[in-house]
Enzyme design. Structure first.
Site, PDB file in Angstrom:
ATOM      1  N   CYS A 115       0.637  -1.318  -0.104  1.00 35.77           N
ATOM      2  CA  CYS A 115      -0.004   0.010   0.089  1.00 35.77           C
ATOM      3  C   CYS A 115       0.934   1.281  -0.060  1.00 35.77           C
ATOM      4  O   CYS A 115       1.646   1.476  -0.959  1.00 35.77           O
ATOM      5  CB  CYS A 115      -0.888  -0.028   1.222  1.00 35.77           C
ATOM      6  SG  CYS A 115      -2.415   1.164   0.957  1.00 35.77           S
ATOM      7  N   ASP A 134      -9.490  -3.327  -7.021  1.00 34.52           N
ATOM      8  CA  ASP A 134      -8.992  -2.560  -5.825  1.00 34.52           C
ATOM      9  C   ASP A 134      -9.691  -1.089  -5.906  1.00 34.52           C
ATOM     10  O   ASP A 134      -9.545  -0.412  -6.858  1.00 34.52           O
ATOM     11  CB  ASP A 134      -7.450  -2.247  -5.999  1.00 34.52           C
ATOM     12  CG  ASP A 134      -6.712  -1.501  -4.888  1.00 34.52           C
ATOM     13  OD1 ASP A 134      -7.421  -0.821  -4.231  1.00 34.52           O
ATOM     14  OD2 ASP A 134      -5.420  -1.894  -4.490  1.00 34.52           O
ATOM     15  N   HIS A 167      -8.247  -4.483  -2.561  1.00 36.66           N
ATOM     16  CA  HIS A 167      -7.177  -3.717  -1.902  1.00 36.66           C
ATOM     17  C   HIS A 167      -7.092  -4.747  -0.767  1.00 36.66           C
ATOM     18  O   HIS A 167      -7.752  -5.159   0.020  1.00 36.66           O
ATOM     19  CB  HIS A 167      -7.414  -2.474  -1.659  1.00 36.66           C
ATOM     20  CG  HIS A 167      -6.326  -1.792  -1.062  1.00 36.66           C
ATOM     21  ND1 HIS A 167      -5.222  -1.175  -1.984  1.00 36.66           N
ATOM     22  CD2 HIS A 167      -5.784  -1.312   0.125  1.00 36.66           C
ATOM     23  CE1 HIS A 167      -4.515  -0.634  -1.298  1.00 36.66           C
ATOM     24  NE2 HIS A 167      -4.489  -0.752   0.115  1.00 36.66           N
TER      25      HIS A 167
END
Length: 239
Positions: free
Chosen positions: A116, A172, A203
């Site tokens: 991330c 995502d 995600h």
């Protein structure tokens, strides 16, 4: 949400060694291991999940350094997105990445995996010159606001000249279809960028390692195997 909690898939981690240099890290695995791996976590920092992952990888004959970008700002008062973002904005991204680059070079780290926002930090390391094994897992290459903001990955990824593996879920929600399409196009045009895009996954999809949904579980487990293959090309990996 990325990985604030323990994962049932992994065993509980042992107590790590704390290393305080230009950045603070938790160390797992043998100190004399041939491979040295740094993990850059998501916005929640060195959570139980990342400690588990670092310990898991350390079994594969590696010294694993779990970096905590937010160590100086204390523990989160609660495991919420709001609390994580409030702490996140105290960090000066550019200054941190320069310290991180110095640490990676001085420590002789050969592999970096960023998750991330950690994936963004890895891309910045690549921009600064890190050319070791690079694994950017569900990064945010469109950029994130900050008091010392990094250039968005999309601004320079096309020119990077070192191999980088990028792992994303095609669903995502943080990226959205337009950013996914742009990422696909940039990776298609730059042969150094190896994109693995997982259908139906979103995600933070490594949290699906123990999912009851077989398709999502297979995606997450395949991504973990991919990380292992890239980190341990000499087949010293654990699965």
């Amino acid at each position: 949400m990325c990985h604030p909690e323990l994962a049932k898939f992994f065993a509980p981690p042992p107590a790590p060694q704390v290393l305080q240099q230009s950045v603070t890290t938790l160390c797992f695995g043998a100190a004399n291991a041939l491979r040295k791996i740094a993990i850059l976590p998501d916005i929640y920092g060195d959570t139980p999940f990342y400690r588990q992952l670092a310990a898991h990888l350390g079994q594969g004959r590696a010294r694993v350094y779990l970096v905590n970008p937010w160590q100086a700002y204390g523990e989160l008062p609660e495991q919420t997105r709001e609390a994580a973002y409030a702490r996140r904005h105290k960090l000066k991204d550019g200054e941190f990445c320069r310290r991180l680059y110095r640490f990676v070079i001085e420590e002789g780290i050969d592999t970096v995996a960023g998750f991330c926002i950690g994936g963004n930090f890895l891309l910045e390391l690549n921009r600064l010159g890190f050319a070791g094994t690079s694994l950017s897992v569900y990064p945010l290459p469109w950029g994130m606001p900050n008091q010392d903001a990094l250039a968005p990955g999309f601004d320079f990824m096309a020119e990077l000249q070192m191999p980088i593996t990028i792992i994303m879920g095609k669903e995502d929600a943080h990226a959205g279809p337009e950013n996914i399409s742009l990422l696909e196009r940039i990776c298609r045009d730059n042969s150094q960028l190896e994109l693995h895009l997982y259908e139906k996954s979103g995600h933070g999809f490594l949290r699906d390692l123990g999912s009851e949904d077989e398709f999502l579980r297979n995606n997450a487990q395949d991504a973990l195997k991919l990380l292992n293959r890239k980190m341990f090309p000499d087949s010293a990996a654990v699965t």
